[in-house]
Design a protein around this motif. Structure first.
Motif, short mmCIF file in Angstrom:
data_model
loop_
_atom_site.label_atom_id
_atom_site.label_comp_id
_atom_site.label_asym_id
_atom_site.label_seq_id
_atom_site.Cartn_x
_atom_site.Cartn_y
_atom_site.Cartn_z
N ALA A 63 -36.25 0.44 62.16
CA ALA A 63 -36.68 1.07 60.90
C ALA A 63 -35.54 1.05 59.89
N CYS A 64 -34.30 1.18 60.39
CA CYS A 64 -33.13 1.13 59.49
C CYS A 64 -32.83 -0.32 59.08
N LEU A 65 -33.07 -1.23 60.00
CA LEU A 65 -32.70 -2.63 59.76
C LEU A 65 -33.66 -3.35 58.80
N ILE A 66 -34.93 -2.93 58.81
CA ILE A 66 -35.98 -3.77 58.23
C ILE A 66 -35.78 -4.10 56.74
N HIS A 67 -35.42 -3.10 55.92
CA HIS A 67 -35.28 -3.39 54.48
C HIS A 67 -34.03 -4.22 54.17
N PRO A 68 -32.86 -3.87 54.75
CA PRO A 68 -31.71 -4.78 54.54
C PRO A 68 -32.02 -6.20 55.02
N LEU A 69 -32.78 -6.32 56.12
CA LEU A 69 -33.12 -7.65 56.63
C LEU A 69 -34.03 -8.38 55.65
N GLN A 70 -34.99 -7.66 55.08
CA GLN A 70 -35.88 -8.28 54.09
C GLN A 70 -35.08 -8.81 52.89
N ASN A 71 -34.12 -8.02 52.44
CA ASN A 71 -33.28 -8.46 51.31
C ASN A 71 -32.44 -9.67 51.69
N ALA A 72 -31.89 -9.63 52.91
CA ALA A 72 -31.05 -10.76 53.36
C ALA A 72 -31.89 -12.03 53.46
N ILE A 73 -33.14 -11.90 53.88
CA ILE A 73 -34.02 -13.07 53.98
C ILE A 73 -34.31 -13.63 52.58
N ARG A 74 -34.53 -12.72 51.61
CA ARG A 74 -34.76 -13.18 50.22
C ARG A 74 -33.55 -13.99 49.72
N ILE A 75 -32.37 -13.46 49.99
CA ILE A 75 -31.15 -14.15 49.51
C ILE A 75 -30.99 -15.50 50.21
N GLU A 76 -31.24 -15.51 51.49
CA GLU A 76 -31.12 -16.76 52.26
C GLU A 76 -32.08 -17.81 51.69
N ARG A 77 -33.32 -17.38 51.37
CA ARG A 77 -34.30 -18.32 50.83
C ARG A 77 -33.87 -18.86 49.46
N LEU A 78 -33.38 -17.95 48.61
CA LEU A 78 -32.95 -18.38 47.27
C LEU A 78 -31.77 -19.34 47.38
N THR A 79 -30.84 -19.04 48.30
CA THR A 79 -29.68 -19.90 48.47
C THR A 79 -30.12 -21.28 48.94
N ARG A 80 -31.06 -21.30 49.88
CA ARG A 80 -31.56 -22.59 50.37
C ARG A 80 -32.25 -23.38 49.27
N GLN A 81 -33.09 -22.66 48.49
CA GLN A 81 -33.80 -23.36 47.41
C GLN A 81 -32.82 -23.95 46.40
N ALA A 82 -31.73 -23.22 46.15
CA ALA A 82 -30.75 -23.69 45.17
C ALA A 82 -30.03 -24.95 45.66
N MET A 83 -30.13 -25.23 46.95
CA MET A 83 -29.46 -26.40 47.53
C MET A 83 -30.41 -27.58 47.70
N LEU A 84 -31.66 -27.42 47.22
CA LEU A 84 -32.64 -28.50 47.41
C LEU A 84 -32.96 -29.18 46.08
N ASP A 85 -33.19 -30.48 46.15
CA ASP A 85 -33.67 -31.21 44.98
C ASP A 85 -35.17 -30.97 44.86
N ASP A 86 -35.63 -30.42 43.73
CA ASP A 86 -37.05 -30.01 43.69
C ASP A 86 -38.02 -31.19 43.66
N LEU A 87 -37.57 -32.37 43.22
CA LEU A 87 -38.51 -33.50 43.19
C LEU A 87 -38.77 -34.06 44.60
N THR A 88 -37.71 -34.25 45.37
CA THR A 88 -37.86 -34.93 46.67
C THR A 88 -37.77 -34.00 47.88
N GLY A 89 -37.25 -32.80 47.67
CA GLY A 89 -37.11 -31.85 48.79
C GLY A 89 -35.90 -32.09 49.66
N VAL A 90 -35.09 -33.12 49.36
CA VAL A 90 -33.87 -33.33 50.15
C VAL A 90 -32.74 -32.51 49.52
N GLY A 91 -31.59 -32.45 50.18
CA GLY A 91 -30.46 -31.69 49.64
C GLY A 91 -30.02 -32.24 48.29
N ASN A 92 -29.50 -31.37 47.43
CA ASN A 92 -29.04 -31.83 46.12
C ASN A 92 -27.51 -32.05 46.12
#
Ligand SMILES: Nc1nc2c(ncn2[C@@H]2O[C@H](COP(=O)(O)OP(=O)(O)OP(=O)(O)O)[C@@H](O)[C@H]2O)c(=O)[nH]1
Length: 306
Positions: free
Chosen positions: A127-156
């Motif tokens: 119960a204590c972990l869940i919200h910090p974990l949700q935020n960490a997952i959001r950041i991880e996803r944004l970081t990953r998206q920022a590393m991808l080329d949006d046209l081809t989906g490969v790394g940029n």
């Protein structure tokens, strides 16, 4: 009762309430739990949160390790594992979710399953972990998206710089020389394709090119779009001869499989040597690719004169 269930067991669903008063009201270890909560505020990284959770749980429930498998909401992103400790023995598997969003599977490995008291502690800590974990997952996803080329989906390009730096640092650390090669690929006459058939067709060509390259590379090879119609592949454990062999195969596969629109590519390969930076290696492979283009042009000119 809170209408905010965060955990369901594999196979069946069990809504539980996690009101703060319920959590801390009669808990004799409030200070300890408070320390745990503070610990969870110190990082936005999934791996660190998992470690913090496991270390705190250890005090009440001796277990061997924990593993968290993400369930990304975005299509096209494969799941990722985060682990801490040893993953063997009895496995308790819990689906974590919050506010209707499934975050992923948490596995707790131990020699014995938790008794009801230990299960209550697991629930409280989650119960204590869940919200910090949700935020960490959001950041991880944004970081990953920022590393991808949006046209081809490969790394940029930033992803290439990061990955190449990482591979070179790893090779430098090894006492024995380990091979590492870089390949640069550039489409031939792509400007003309864009000019004649339009940019949408050109875009489809770039997507098709990335798909075919990925199909013929090993899982351990890393593909990036450097920019425009130029792509780069990091080939771990490949020397120059192996790199040239792969390059020749890719040139042939692209010619045979990239047909709508029809594409051709020129490749260049360079082998890493101790002391070379990522920039040096890229420049060497890029220069080799330009030599290959010149050679192809010269071959075409001589065959059209004959
Ligand atoms: N459709 C599309 N075209 C792009 C994109 N990025 C860059 N380009 C185009 O890619 C072309 C690259 O042209 P050049 O670098 O001259 O390469 P080329 O025509 O393949 O010539 P050579 O490399 O010498 O064979 C340019 O026309 C750019 O406008 C993109 O995302 N989509």
């Amino acid at each position: 009762m809170s209408a905010n269930p965060i955990i369901s067991m594999a196979g069946y669903s069990a809504a539980r309430s996690f009101e703060p008063a319920h959590l801390f009201g009669s808990d004799p270890d409030r200070a300890d739990l408070f320390d745990f909560l503070v610990g969870l505020q110190t990082s936005m990284e999934i791996a660190v949160l998992l470690e913090t959770f496991s270390l705190r749980l250890q005090a009440d429930y001796a277990h061997r390790g924990v593993r968290f498998e993400t369930l990304w909401a975005d299509a096209g992103q494969s799941s990722s594992d985060f682990m801490f400790g040893q993953l063997d023995g009895h496995c308790k598997r819990l689906l974590l979710h919050v506010g209707g969003q499934e975050l992923g599977w948490l596995e707790i490995y131990s020699s014995t399953p938790p008794d009801s008291g230990q299960q209550r502690i697991v629930d409280r800590l989650l119960a204590c972990l869940i919200h910090p974990l949700q935020n960490a997952i959001r950041i991880e996803r944004l970081t990953r998206q920022a590393m991808l080329d949006d046209l081809t989906g490969v790394g940029n390009r930033p992803a290439l710089i990061k990955a190449l730096g990482h591979e070179i640092a790893r090779a430098e650390r090894r006492e024995e020389y380990s091979a590492l090669a870089l390949m640069v690929l550039d489409l031939d006459g792509f400007k003309e394709l864009n000019d004649r058939q339009g940019h949408l067709v050109g875009d489809e060509g770039l997507r098709q090119f990335a798909r075919v390259l990925r199909k013929h590379l090993r899982d351990t090879d890393q593909l990036f779009r450097y920019g425009g119609d130029e792509f780069v592949v990091i080939l771990p454990d490949a020397d120059e001869a192996a790199g040239l062999e792969i390059a020749a195969r890719l040139e042939a596969r692209v010619g045979a499989e990239c047909v709508k629109p029809a594409l051709r590519t020129s490749t260049g390969v360079a082998q890493w040597k101790r002391g070379m930076s990522g920039r040096d290696l890229f420049q060497a492979a890029d220069a080799a690719m330009y030599d290959r283009k010149q050679q192809k042009r010269a071959d075409q000119t001589s065959s059209s004169i004959r």
